[in-house]
Scaffold this motif. Structure first.
Motif, PDB file in Angstrom:
ATOM      1  N   PRO A 242     -17.077 -33.540  31.611  1.00  0.00           N
ATOM      2  CA  PRO A 242     -16.803 -31.678  32.161  1.00  0.00           C
ATOM      3  C   PRO A 242     -15.723 -31.943  33.361  1.00  0.00           C
ATOM      4  O   PRO A 242     -16.177 -32.376  34.191  1.00  0.00           O
ATOM      5  CB  PRO A 242     -18.002 -31.414  31.704  1.00  0.00           C
ATOM      6  CG  PRO A 242     -18.939 -31.656  32.698  1.00  0.00           C
ATOM      7  CD  PRO A 242     -18.571 -33.393  32.113  1.00  0.00           C
ATOM      8  N   LYS A 243     -15.426 -30.570  33.589  1.00  0.00           N
ATOM      9  CA  LYS A 243     -14.621 -30.435  34.489  1.00  0.00           C
ATOM     10  C   LYS A 243     -15.912 -29.773  35.447  1.00  0.00           C
ATOM     11  O   LYS A 243     -15.064 -29.620  36.796  1.00  0.00           O
ATOM     12  CB  LYS A 243     -13.455 -29.241  34.422  1.00  0.00           C
ATOM     13  CG  LYS A 243     -12.266 -30.338  34.038  1.00  0.00           C
ATOM     14  CD  LYS A 243     -10.992 -29.794  34.783  1.00  0.00           C
ATOM     15  CE  LYS A 243      -9.442 -30.349  35.019  1.00  0.00           C
ATOM     16  NZ  LYS A 243      -9.062 -30.958  33.431  1.00  0.00           N
ATOM     17  N   SER A 244     -16.547 -29.371  34.674  1.00  0.00           N
ATOM     18  CA  SER A 244     -17.751 -27.874  35.714  1.00  0.00           C
ATOM     19  C   SER A 244     -18.916 -27.583  34.975  1.00  0.00           C
ATOM     20  O   SER A 244     -18.404 -27.924  33.938  1.00  0.00           O
ATOM     21  CB  SER A 244     -16.828 -27.142  36.496  1.00  0.00           C
ATOM     22  OG  SER A 244     -16.254 -25.915  35.269  1.00  0.00           O
ATOM     23  N   LEU A 245     -19.596 -27.917  35.481  1.00  0.00           N
ATOM     24  CA  LEU A 245     -20.342 -26.444  35.616  1.00  0.00           C
ATOM     25  C   LEU A 245     -20.820 -25.665  35.973  1.00  0.00           C
ATOM     26  O   LEU A 245     -21.300 -25.184  36.740  1.00  0.00           O
ATOM     27  CB  LEU A 245     -22.131 -27.443  35.568  1.00  0.00           C
ATOM     28  CG  LEU A 245     -22.273 -29.525  35.354  1.00  0.00           C
ATOM     29  CD1 LEU A 245     -23.257 -30.124  35.840  1.00  0.00           C
ATOM     30  CD2 LEU A 245     -22.402 -29.701  33.971  1.00  0.00           C
ATOM     31  N   LYS A 246     -21.824 -24.109  34.885  1.00  0.00           N
ATOM     32  CA  LYS A 246     -21.873 -23.163  35.277  1.00  0.00           C
ATOM     33  C   LYS A 246     -23.508 -22.550  34.747  1.00  0.00           C
ATOM     34  O   LYS A 246     -24.309 -23.843  34.506  1.00  0.00           O
ATOM     35  CB  LYS A 246     -20.950 -22.008  34.609  1.00  0.00           C
ATOM     36  CG  LYS A 246     -20.749 -22.277  33.145  1.00  0.00           C
ATOM     37  CD  LYS A 246     -19.912 -21.171  32.651  1.00  0.00           C
ATOM     38  CE  LYS A 246     -19.446 -20.516  31.650  1.00  0.00           C
ATOM     39  NZ  LYS A 246     -19.754 -21.652  30.863  1.00  0.00           N
ATOM     40  N   THR A 247     -23.655 -21.253  35.494  1.00  0.00           N
ATOM     41  CA  THR A 247     -25.201 -20.986  35.245  1.00  0.00           C
ATOM     42  C   THR A 247     -25.693 -21.176  33.383  1.00  0.00           C
ATOM     43  O   THR A 247     -25.159 -20.595  32.466  1.00  0.00           O
ATOM     44  CB  THR A 247     -25.671 -19.366  35.450  1.00  0.00           C
ATOM     45  OG1 THR A 247     -25.126 -19.609  36.782  1.00  0.00           O
ATOM     46  CG2 THR A 247     -26.656 -19.522  35.433  1.00  0.00           C
ATOM     47  N   GLY A 248     -26.880 -22.337  33.848  1.00  0.00           N
ATOM     48  CA  GLY A 248     -27.132 -21.686  32.065  1.00  0.00           C
ATOM     49  C   GLY A 248     -27.252 -23.537  31.622  1.00  0.00           C
ATOM     50  O   GLY A 248     -27.566 -24.103  30.992  1.00  0.00           O
ATOM     51  N   ASN A 249     -26.058 -24.439  32.071  1.00  0.00           N
ATOM     52  CA  ASN A 249     -25.750 -25.822  31.813  1.00  0.00           C
ATOM     53  C   ASN A 249     -26.755 -26.758  32.619  1.00  0.00           C
ATOM     54  O   ASN A 249     -27.495 -26.271  33.518  1.00  0.00           O
ATOM     55  CB  ASN A 249     -24.347 -26.145  31.942  1.00  0.00           C
ATOM     56  CG  ASN A 249     -22.748 -25.209  31.152  1.00  0.00           C
ATOM     57  OD1 ASN A 249     -22.168 -25.260  31.804  1.00  0.00           O
ATOM     58  ND2 ASN A 249     -23.409 -24.393  30.404  1.00  0.00           N
ATOM     59  N   ALA A 250     -26.792 -28.142  32.138  1.00  0.00           N
ATOM     60  CA  ALA A 250     -27.716 -28.945  32.734  1.00  0.00           C
ATOM     61  C   ALA A 250     -26.200 -29.739  31.731  1.00  0.00           C
ATOM     62  O   ALA A 250     -25.641 -30.352  31.035  1.00  0.00           O
ATOM     63  CB  ALA A 250     -28.231 -29.058  31.190  1.00  0.00           C
ATOM     64  N   GLY A 251     -26.620 -30.808  32.899  1.00  0.00           N
ATOM     65  CA  GLY A 251     -25.840 -32.334  32.963  1.00  0.00           C
ATOM     66  C   GLY A 251     -26.475 -33.639  34.250  1.00  0.00           C
ATOM     67  O   GLY A 251     -27.503 -33.328  34.790  1.00  0.00           O
ATOM     68  N   MET A 252     -25.646 -34.662  33.734  1.00  0.00           N
ATOM     69  CA  MET A 252     -25.859 -35.756  34.752  1.00  0.00           C
ATOM     70  C   MET A 252     -25.248 -36.055  35.627  1.00  0.00           C
ATOM     71  O   MET A 252     -23.641 -35.479  35.022  1.00  0.00           O
ATOM     72  CB  MET A 252     -25.809 -36.901  33.639  1.00  0.00           C
ATOM     73  CG  MET A 252     -26.617 -36.742  33.079  1.00  0.00           C
ATOM     74  SD  MET A 252     -28.557 -37.175  33.384  1.00  0.00           S
ATOM     75  CE  MET A 252     -28.056 -38.597  34.150  1.00  0.00           C
TER      76      MET A 252
END
Length: 337
Positions: A242-252
């Motif tokens: 993904p391009k970005s992560l914001k508050t509340g997101n989870a990612g590797m």
């Protein structure tokens, strides 16, 4: 959610202020709160059958040490009994030594004394130890805790230890001490981690470089690449790169330290495998490290952590494209679990 992410397995919930005029020791209000909190704990991943809910009044002391006559309807444990009912964690004494340094002192007539808490393993006088990532090796002359000499230091002990022929400026806070003969700690070039964004006003994209607090180290690390976005509850991948992560997101994400740093995979050394991301004087995210990559002097790469076919990959497996692919898939599978 923060507690669950960082590995807190046992929990007690206190419903405080039962003495308040608006509550007046009401069983109905207690049960209403219990239901709402249980629903949330279930979503996060806790087994609510093992989580005691204790109605208390911290102000009046009800149900803290002794059963309260104001709540005859409550038949569960007092707060003290609930605390006594927790299982004490097993100290990881069988693992190799890891001791992150909190400080290094120069003491007249004694010499260089690093100070820190033993996280895993055991340290004894006479041991040959290595400090990562600075790669300094020396011998432990003596170990002290509360001004008393120790025959050995075990996990949980905050100790100072005297070492031979190392200047104070050669080692510093954030370095990790390990046994030179048993899986010594090393610096890392990059690591893959699962992060949860708790509180960020904007969006986090590739190239973002906040400070990471991991054990006693505070070092800027660059978000080199966001590999995937994942569902916090199920751990399933919802979007690749993904391009970005914001508050509340989870990612590797793949993180690259901007200065030499020593971290470990959470599966192998939990205290050195979790971190907080600090920016704008607050904690913006938390994470756990899944895979650590290190470059050897001969130019080859090794990795620690990751899982393959359900079996743990031994540390120091040569890293190739196939292994990378398997490690990425395994990190997703681990998150699902």
């Amino acid at each position: 959610m923060l507690a669950f992410t960082l590995g807190v397995k046992q929990m007690i919930v206190c419903t405080n202020k039962m003495d308040d005029k608006s509550v007046n020791w009401s069983q109905k209000r207690y049960e209403e709160i219990m239901k709402e909190v249980q629903d949330y704990l279930k979503k996060v991943g806790y087994n609510v059958k093992n989580v005691p809910f204790v109605p208390i009044s911290g102000w009046a002391g009800d149900n803290m040490l002794e059963k309260s006559s104001n709540m005859p309807w409550y038949k569960g444990p007092t707060l003290l009994e609930a605390l006594d009912g927790l299982e004490s964690p097993k100290r990881p004494t069988e693992k190799p030594l890891r001791l992150p340094l909190q400080d290094v002192y120069k003491i007249g007539g004694i010499g260089t004394v690093p100070v820190g808490r033993v996280e895993t393993g055991i340290m004894k006088p006479g041991d040959t130890v290595t400090f990562a990532p600075v790669d300094v090796t020396t011998e432990v002359k003596s170990i002290e805790m509360h001004h008393e000499q120790l025959a050995e230091a075990a996990p949980g002990d905050n100790v100072g230890f005297n070492i031979k022929n190392v200047a104070v400026k050669d080692i510093r806070r954030g370095n990790v001490c390990s046994n030179a003969k048993n899986d010594p700690a090393r610096g890392c070039d990059s690591f893959e981690a699962q992060v949860i964004i708790l509180n960020h006003p904007g969006e986090i994209g590739n190239g973002y470089a906040p400070v990471l607090d991991c054990h006693t180290a505070h070092i800027a690390c660059k978000f080199q690449e966001i590999l995937s976005k994942i569902d916090k509850r199920t751990g399933q991948e919802t979007e690749k790169f993904p391009k970005s992560l914001k508050t509340g997101n989870a990612g590797m994400v793949t993180l690259v330290p901007q200065k030499p740093m020593c971290v470990e995979a959470y599966a192998e050394y939990p205290p050195l495998g979790r971190f907080a991301v600090r920016d704008m004087r607050k904690t913006v995210a938390v994470g756990v490290i899944k895979i650590v990559r290190r470059k050897l002097p001969d130019g080859s790469w090794i990795q620690s952590g990751g899982k393959d076919d359900g079996k743990k990959v031994a540390a120091d497996v040569p890293l190739d494209k196939k292994a990378m692919k398997a490690a990425k898939a395994a990190a997703g599978a681990e998150a699902k679990k």
